[in-house]
Enzyme design. Structure first.
Site, PDB file in Angstrom:
ATOM      1  N   SER A 140      -0.840  -5.954  -0.959  1.00  0.00           N
ATOM      2  CA  SER A 140      -0.893  -4.502  -1.137  1.00  0.00           C
ATOM      3  C   SER A 140       0.092  -3.705  -0.299  1.00  0.00           C
ATOM      4  O   SER A 140       0.207  -2.496  -0.471  1.00  0.00           O
ATOM      5  CB  SER A 140      -2.317  -3.996  -0.867  1.00  0.00           C
ATOM      6  OG  SER A 140      -3.179  -4.434  -1.879  1.00  0.00           O
ATOM      7  N   SER A 194      -2.209  -1.877  -3.308  1.00  0.00           N
ATOM      8  CA  SER A 194      -2.982  -0.650  -3.280  1.00  0.00           C
ATOM      9  C   SER A 194      -2.395   0.407  -2.347  1.00  0.00           C
ATOM     10  O   SER A 194      -2.882   1.539  -2.292  1.00  0.00           O
ATOM     11  CB  SER A 194      -4.416  -0.968  -2.829  1.00  0.00           C
ATOM     12  OG  SER A 194      -4.425  -1.533  -1.530  1.00  0.00           O
ATOM     13  N   LYS A 248      -2.136   5.036   5.325  1.00  0.00           N
ATOM     14  CA  LYS A 248      -3.020   4.743   4.192  1.00  0.00           C
ATOM     15  C   LYS A 248      -4.438   5.231   4.495  1.00  0.00           C
ATOM     16  O   LYS A 248      -4.919   5.099   5.622  1.00  0.00           O
ATOM     17  CB  LYS A 248      -3.008   3.232   3.928  1.00  0.00           C
ATOM     18  CG  LYS A 248      -3.717   2.810   2.648  1.00  0.00           C
ATOM     19  CD  LYS A 248      -3.537   1.319   2.419  1.00  0.00           C
ATOM     20  CE  LYS A 248      -4.233   0.840   1.147  1.00  0.00           C
ATOM     21  NZ  LYS A 248      -4.029  -0.608   0.912  1.00  0.00           N
TER      22      LYS A 248
END
Length: 421
Positions: free
Chosen positions: A126, A102, A27
């Protein structure tokens, strides 16, 4: 080529270990030395960190190859990966739908086979949300099990780095690599550091008491609830004991979470002023104007909304009214979870109360967007471990089941999830 990545790269390992030959997606809010780390924001579009996060050091030492930095909601603020400055990521299962957020890029990369494993971060769900929406496995570790050094902060007291993988065992193997204390992160603990998580994925559910969180099942879409209830009932047939558990505090979790998360975001994002970090606002004699221009240009609408609300909640006259009450609610949630674990070994619910929305569908109403997190945010408020595992499909779309354990009870949730898998 999918839209899961912001930056494609190939960062080779510098050691040999359990992840030899594995392709890992990371990420884009986790620092990678020499490779840009954008947080999905125009503010950091060209930022290149001078150091590796601790989890990156551990990946490289384990033999893994990092294949790219994945798309994400800007600074981790979102549930759909649509607030990214670089555009949305689509769901590999149905490209008209969101992958969750996310950490949507990380989940999509694994689901599409563009990475063997991935790292995401979980502040209010997330990792688990995109795992559920993309039909993969995601683990949110106990707060303090995994180092946050090198993670660009959104809400320090809530977030943890966690693995995404196609199977429970693979996710547990990645957790084995990244878990453990770090002298550069004072929030890490030695507890659980030497645990063999992968060996817990043995599918043995006999004698386990599973507390079904009825509040979270009742609040879910009936299609999601039906899939969850059918799969949980199968575990009872294999020797698990099911017990219904109600937690009154869960009805207030979303409100408490957003007050706390937005307040911490307001403080953390103050550093992005165009001087210390971020794009320049141009100095014309007034630093306040320069800061304002940098933040106007660098932040997207969702980040601005959360910073404004967090600043308001912390302001004089409102701190006691909002922030202090949210912290009281957090303590209540922790107490109720502690009591629940006196009755059950693990707790279970649908991971997400809805099926993956279509792109653009949830952006029109921020409040409804926030309510999608109802089943995941209580875990972060209570600092507990949780896992999302595919439970089946409804209307051809993935449904995830969530198992929650006591602090440092990762082995218990991994075992329960492997039984469902």
């Amino acid at each position: 080529m999918s839209d899961a990545f912001i930056t494609r790269t190939e960062i080779e390992s510098d050691g040999d270990g359990s992840l030899d030959g594995q392709r890992i997606a990371v990420k884009d809010n986790i620092s990678t030395e020499g490779t840009r780390t954008t947080c999905g924001s125009a503010m950091l579009a060209e930022y290149v960190p001078p150091y590796d996060a601790t989890v990156i050091e551990r990946l490289k030492a384990s033999g893994a190859t990092i294949v790219g930095k994945t798309n994400m909601d800007e600074f981790g603020m979102g549930t759909t990966t649509e607030s990214s400055h670089f555009g949305p990521t689509t769901n590999p299962v149905d490209e008209e739908r969101v992958p969750g957020g996310s950490s949507g890029g990380s989940a999509a990369a694994v689901a599409a086979g563009e990475a063997d494993l991935a790292l995401g971060t979980d502040t209010g769900g997330s990792v688990r949300c995109p795992a559920a929406f993309c039909g993969v496995v995601g683990i949110k570790p106990t707060y303090g099990l995994v180092s946050r050094y090198g993670l660009v902060a959104y809400a320090n007291s809530l977030e943890q780095v966690g693995p995404l993988a196609p199977t429970v065992e693979k996710a547990a193997e990645l957790l084995d690599v990244i878990a453990g204390p770090d002298e550069r992160d004072a929030t890490t603990r030695s507890e659980g550091a030497d645990t063999d998580y992968a060996s817990a994925a043995d599918g043995d559910i006999d004698g386990t008491t599973i507390g079904v969180l009825t509040d979270l099942v009742d609040g879910a879409d009936e299609r999601v609830a039906a899939v969850f209830e059918e799969r949980i009932a199968e575990l009872e047939d294999r020797g698990a004991e099911l017990r219904e558990i109600e937690l009154d505090s869960l009805a207030h979790a979303v409100r408490a979470y957003y007050v706390i998360a937005m307040s911490e975001a307001s403080s953390n994002l103050a550093r992005f002023d165009g001087v210390r970090y971020g794009i320049s606002g141009g100095f014309d004699g007034d630093w306040n104007d320069a800061f304002a221009r940098a933040r106007e240009a660098g932040f997207g609408s969702e980040v601005k909304r959360r910073v404004l609300l967090g600043t308001y909640a912390l302001s004089a006259g409102y701190h006691d009214k909002y922030y202090e009450k949210a912290q009281d609610t957090r303590a209540w949630i922790k107490q109720e979870f502690d009591a629940a674990f006196e009755e059950a070994d693990v707790l279970a619910s649908p991971t997400m109360p809805v099926l993956p929305p279509k792109l653009g569908e949830s952006l029109e109403d921020p409040l409804q967007h926030y309510l999608m997190d109802a089943n995941t945010v209580p875990v972060n408020l209570a600092d507990l471990p949780a896992i999302s595992v595919p439970a089946g499909t409804a209307d051809g779309l993935p449904v995830g089941a969530q198992f929650v354990g006591p602090a440092f009870g990762e082995r218990a949730v991994i075992r329960a999830a492997s039984a469902l898998e």
